[in-house]
Design an enzyme around this catalytic site. Structure first.
Site, PDB file in Angstrom:
ATOM      1  N   SER A 238       6.839 -54.431  72.579  1.00  0.00           N
ATOM      2  CA  SER A 238       7.878 -55.461  72.545  1.00  0.00           C
ATOM      3  C   SER A 238       9.151 -55.124  73.310  1.00  0.00           C
ATOM      4  O   SER A 238      10.038 -55.964  73.436  1.00  0.00           O
ATOM      5  CB  SER A 238       8.234 -55.808  71.095  1.00  0.00           C
ATOM      6  OG  SER A 238       8.816 -54.709  70.438  1.00  0.00           O
ATOM      7  N   LYS A 283      14.416 -58.932  64.239  1.00  0.00           N
ATOM      8  CA  LYS A 283      14.982 -58.268  65.414  1.00  0.00           C
ATOM      9  C   LYS A 283      16.315 -58.875  65.833  1.00  0.00           C
ATOM     10  O   LYS A 283      17.198 -58.163  66.326  1.00  0.00           O
ATOM     11  CB  LYS A 283      13.975 -58.294  66.555  1.00  0.00           C
ATOM     12  CG  LYS A 283      12.784 -57.371  66.284  1.00  0.00           C
ATOM     13  CD  LYS A 283      11.728 -57.409  67.361  1.00  0.00           C
ATOM     14  CE  LYS A 283      10.591 -56.445  67.009  1.00  0.00           C
ATOM     15  NZ  LYS A 283       9.483 -56.473  67.975  1.00  0.00           N
TER      16      LYS A 283
END
Length: 352
Positions: A238, A283
């Site tokens: 990611s 996140k």
């Protein structure tokens, strides 16, 4: 009377011992569940160096991460009341892989992410670069795959029916075109030895035909520009977008950050597209808590097959936006589908 006192004494001791054991169990005994919660953000410069030089421009690019911990009873209780924590079973989290295999899978994802970031960053900066495709790493097998017990995690599939490919997308397209139940020969490398194995085409969970393996590209990038990653135990794909932006900026436009603390998430693909990730809601919280003022997040349409199973499924951008609005976070949420989207935004908004 004496016997009563003795009995009470032993009752008290028993209660204390049982209570202590219960507390120990609740706090420390690992259960077959994992808890995902907001983690933090890390400056890309701490793990990446381009052309042997330290990036000393103001501001920073930061990749975000979630914290994953094995659950205990007390942790499960707290997580159940935390809207930003998710509880997953051991099977959901690891796919049945043991801890060593799970770590190796995460490292394969990171390796691929780094290579794609190098390739994209160098290409966008106008530098000479080549990327060789060696096949796909095997990360896992479906329970009904006919290659169970033959292919193993870390094997590299290099051909299907004698055909080689230039990308995993080509390999997947070819396998998907084969008839359900038809014979298929897989060429693969295991422990440095080239081998072949025969099996059948099966129906995958996504409705397509395949051989029943989860995979990630096995690639190698070559360039005259040295790019060094030191990610240690950090795994997963990611951080690809933020790696790419950092490489491009240092080579093509050193002032692109314009002093801003910029965070983001998203995989990077060979064509420059930004892929979806898990935990977008967590996140963006990590980014805001770290002091970032900008957060890049993938905004790809939800797959139709996913929508059929879950009509309320959201894009990564929608997941992050929901948290930003609910928590009143002071951060600019920027949806992207390609790395060029992120570059364009930074160019348009940087100060003179």
């Amino acid at each position: 009377m004496k016997n009563r006192r003795v009995n009470r004494k032993w009752e008290l001791i028993t209660s204390i011992v049982l209570g202590t054991l219960l507390i120990w169990f609740a706090m420390f005994y690992p259960l077959p569940y994992y808890i995902e919660s907001p983690g933090g953000a890390m400056d890309v410069r701490s793990v990446l160096q381009v052309n042997g030089e330290v990036d000393q421009e103001d501001g920073s690019y930061n990749f975000t991460y979630v914290t994953v911990q094995q659950a205990t009873a007390i942790k499960l209780l707290f997580a159940a009341f935390d809207s930003h924590s998710d509880i997953q079973s051991e099977q959901e989290m690891t796919g049945g892989a043991d801890s060593e295999e799970y770590y190796r899978i995460a490292q394969f994802y990171m390796e691929t992410s780094q290579n794609l970031a190098k390739y994209q960053g160098l290409t966008l900066a106008g530098k000479e670069v080549t990327m060789d495709f060696f096949g796909v790493y095997v990360l896992g097998l479906a329970e009904d795959s006919t290659f169970q017990g033959i292919l193993n995690i870390a094997d590299t599939v290099v051909s299907i029916n004698g055909k080689t490919f230039e990308s995993s997308a080509e390999l997947i397209d070819y396998v998907s075109s084969l008839e359900l139940g038809s014979d298929v020969t897989v060429g693969y490398v295991s422990s440095g030895i080239e081998q072949t194995a025969d099996g059948k085409i099966i129906k995958l969970e996504n409705g397509k035909n395949g051989i029943g393996i989860s995979l990630v590209d096995h690639t190698e990038v070559t360039s005259d520009v040295p790019i060094d990653f030191q990610t240690g135990n950090i795994g997963g794909p990611s951080a690809g977008l933020m790696f790419t932006l950092s490489i491009y900026t240092q080579l093509a436009d050193p002032t692109l950050r314009s002093g801003r603390v910029i965070a983001g998430t998203g995989t990077i693909e060979q064509d420059g597209s930004v892929g979806d990730i898990g935990g977008a809601d967590k996140k963006v919280l990590s980014a805001a808590k770290s002091g970032a003022t900008v957060f890049f997040v993938p905004n790809n349409p939800v797959d139709e097959a996913v929508l059929k199973e879950n009509p309320n499924a959201k894009t990564n951008y929608e997941e992050a936006l929901e948290v930003v609005e609910e928590e009143g976070l002071s951060i600019e949420l920027v949806p992207v589908t390609t790395v060029q989207d992120a570059i364009d935004y930074l160019e348009k908004t940087k100060s003179d």
